[in-house]
Scaffold this active site. Structure first.
Site, PDB file in Angstrom:
ATOM      1  N   ALA A   1      -0.490  -0.598  -4.749  1.00 32.22           N
ATOM      2  CA  ALA A   1      -1.579   0.384  -4.784  1.00 32.22           C
ATOM      3  C   ALA A   1      -1.024   1.775  -4.548  1.00 32.22           C
ATOM      4  O   ALA A   1      -0.019   1.953  -3.856  1.00 32.22           O
ATOM      5  CB  ALA A   1      -2.630   0.061  -3.721  1.00 32.22           C
ATOM      6  N   PHE A  22       0.854  -1.168   0.000  1.00 37.27           N
ATOM      7  CA  PHE A  22       0.000   0.000   0.000  1.00 37.27           C
ATOM      8  C   PHE A  22       0.900   1.231   0.000  1.00 37.27           C
ATOM      9  O   PHE A  22       1.814   1.336   0.825  1.00 37.27           O
ATOM     10  CB  PHE A  22      -0.894   0.041   1.241  1.00 37.27           C
ATOM     11  CG  PHE A  22      -1.780  -1.167   1.396  1.00 37.27           C
ATOM     12  CD1 PHE A  22      -2.922  -1.314   0.625  1.00 37.27           C
ATOM     13  CD2 PHE A  22      -1.469  -2.155   2.318  1.00 37.27           C
ATOM     14  CE1 PHE A  22      -3.744  -2.411   0.773  1.00 37.27           C
ATOM     15  CE2 PHE A  22      -2.291  -3.253   2.478  1.00 37.27           C
ATOM     16  CZ  PHE A  22      -3.429  -3.390   1.695  1.00 37.27           C
ATOM     17  N   CYS A  23       0.666   2.152  -0.920  1.00 41.76           N
ATOM     18  CA  CYS A  23       1.339   3.453  -0.914  1.00 41.76           C
ATOM     19  C   CYS A  23       2.867   3.303  -0.844  1.00 41.76           C
ATOM     20  O   CYS A  23       3.466   2.645  -1.692  1.00 41.76           O
ATOM     21  CB  CYS A  23       0.796   4.283   0.246  1.00 41.76           C
ATOM     22  SG  CYS A  23       1.259   6.025   0.221  1.00 41.76           S
ATOM     23  N   THR A  24       3.496   3.871   0.195  1.00 44.89           N
ATOM     24  CA  THR A  24       4.959   3.844   0.311  1.00 44.89           C
ATOM     25  C   THR A  24       5.502   2.454   0.609  1.00 44.89           C
ATOM     26  O   THR A  24       6.719   2.250   0.581  1.00 44.89           O
ATOM     27  CB  THR A  24       5.422   4.810   1.412  1.00 44.89           C
ATOM     28  OG1 THR A  24       4.647   4.583   2.594  1.00 44.89           O
ATOM     29  CG2 THR A  24       5.248   6.256   0.969  1.00 44.89           C
ATOM     30  N   THR A  43       2.825   3.878  -6.870  1.00 39.66           N
ATOM     31  CA  THR A  43       2.758   4.332  -5.491  1.00 39.66           C
ATOM     32  C   THR A  43       1.998   5.645  -5.496  1.00 39.66           C
ATOM     33  O   THR A  43       1.511   6.095  -6.546  1.00 39.66           O
ATOM     34  CB  THR A  43       4.159   4.489  -4.875  1.00 39.66           C
ATOM     35  OG1 THR A  43       4.038   4.746  -3.464  1.00 39.66           O
ATOM     36  CG2 THR A  43       4.936   5.626  -5.519  1.00 39.66           C
TER      37      THR A  43
END
Length: 299
Positions: A137, A85-87, A105
């Site tokens: 994501a 997720f993300c970072t 990202t």
């Protein structure tokens, strides 16, 4: 938000006779881990853990401790699929799990991911990316979109649709959606302009002339143009073009309609005008976007 995305799995468990998913939270040392919101959550130590699916949560910053990347690399080596997720994508990249793969990202960190890990094929304007066994994501609410796609891969489209309905989601967004919506970046300062933007987005196929939009705002065309420019910093024509490009972008990624059909459905007079608008807004053509989307689907 990484934890919120797990709600999709929890909800999916209510649709099956036996739970389809068992979730465990782990960290390097185990014990309480303080979240970015300030509260702590309990975790198990990752040593000796084995998972079918491994996801790395988002974290503040992008620096990855070597011990963490090694731990994730070991866990991922035994997992059927991995994701972030993300970072969390920076952790997967540091562990070498994104080498040669497509990934994304959060839009704020795309440049940093490209710069730090040039071997990763970073994709922009993607809510989430699935390349082989690896899922990434963009972050925040896109983690929910990715988890719905995961549920669909595991349990089928009907199950994913049922989960989205139970989570009171307006719609399921495809992975190829744009990370930053033009409606959000406009930030209109008046209810009148917000009403006009909502009307325009629902009626992109219509001509949407200044006179028509002014009628929605209950202003004269001259008054409306001044008020619209003051509220958004852009002319009505430019904003409508960007909204049409955004809608066409979503259709190109999520449907098999021809570009001529998409141009007509989103209010462009023809395919060529849509192409010119895409070049102005994105610096790439609709044909290039469709080609990339098809390559991702094939992968």
């Amino acid at each position: 938000m990484s934890l919120a995305a797990l709600t999709a799995l929890q909800t999916a468990n209510t649709l099956t006779e036996e739970p389809a998913y068992q979730v465990e939270l782990v960290s390097q040392e185990g014990g309480l881990v303080t979240t970015s919101a300030g509260f702590a959550i309990d975790t198990k130590p990752c040593d000796g853990a084995h998972f079918d699916t491994l996801f790395v949560s988002a974290f503040v910053g992008t620096a990855v401790p070597p011990s963490l990347s090694r731990a994730v690399g070991r866990l991922a080596g035994e997992a059927r699929r991995v994701g972030s997720f993300c970072t969390g994508a920076f952790v997967l990249a540091a562990a070498g799990l994104l080498d040669g793969r497509r990934a994304t990202t959060h839009w704020r960190h795309l440049h940093a991911l490209e710069r730090t890990f040039p071997q990763v094929r970073v994709l922009r304007d993607r809510l989430y990316v699935n390349d082989g066994k690896v899922w990434t994501a963009a972050g925040m609410t896109t983690g929910i979109d990715m988890m719905l796609a995961l549920v669909e891969a595991d349990l089928g489209e009907a199950a994913a649709r049922a989960v989205a309905q139970r989570m009171v989601m307006e719609r399921r967004r495809p992975g190829g959606g744009m990370q930053v919506s033009d409606l959000l970046t406009l930030q209109p300062k008046t209810d009148r302009v917000e009403t006009v933007l909502a009307f325009a987005k629902k009626n992109l196929k219509a001509p949407l002339t200044v006179a028509q939009l002014a009628g929605v705002a209950h202003l004269s065309p001259r008054q409306f143009s001044r008020a619209f420019n003051a509220a958004t910093g852009q002319s009505p024509a430019k904003v409508i073009e960007r909204l049409r490009v955004e809608a066409a972008h979503a259709m190109i990624v999520a449907s098999r309609h021809s570009l001529d059909t998409i141009a007509a459905e989103t209010g462009f007079a023809d395919r060529e005008r849509m192409r010119r608008a895409f070049l102005r807004v994105h610096g790439r053509s609709p044909q290039d976007l469709r080609r990339t989307s098809r390559e991702l689907a094939a992968a």
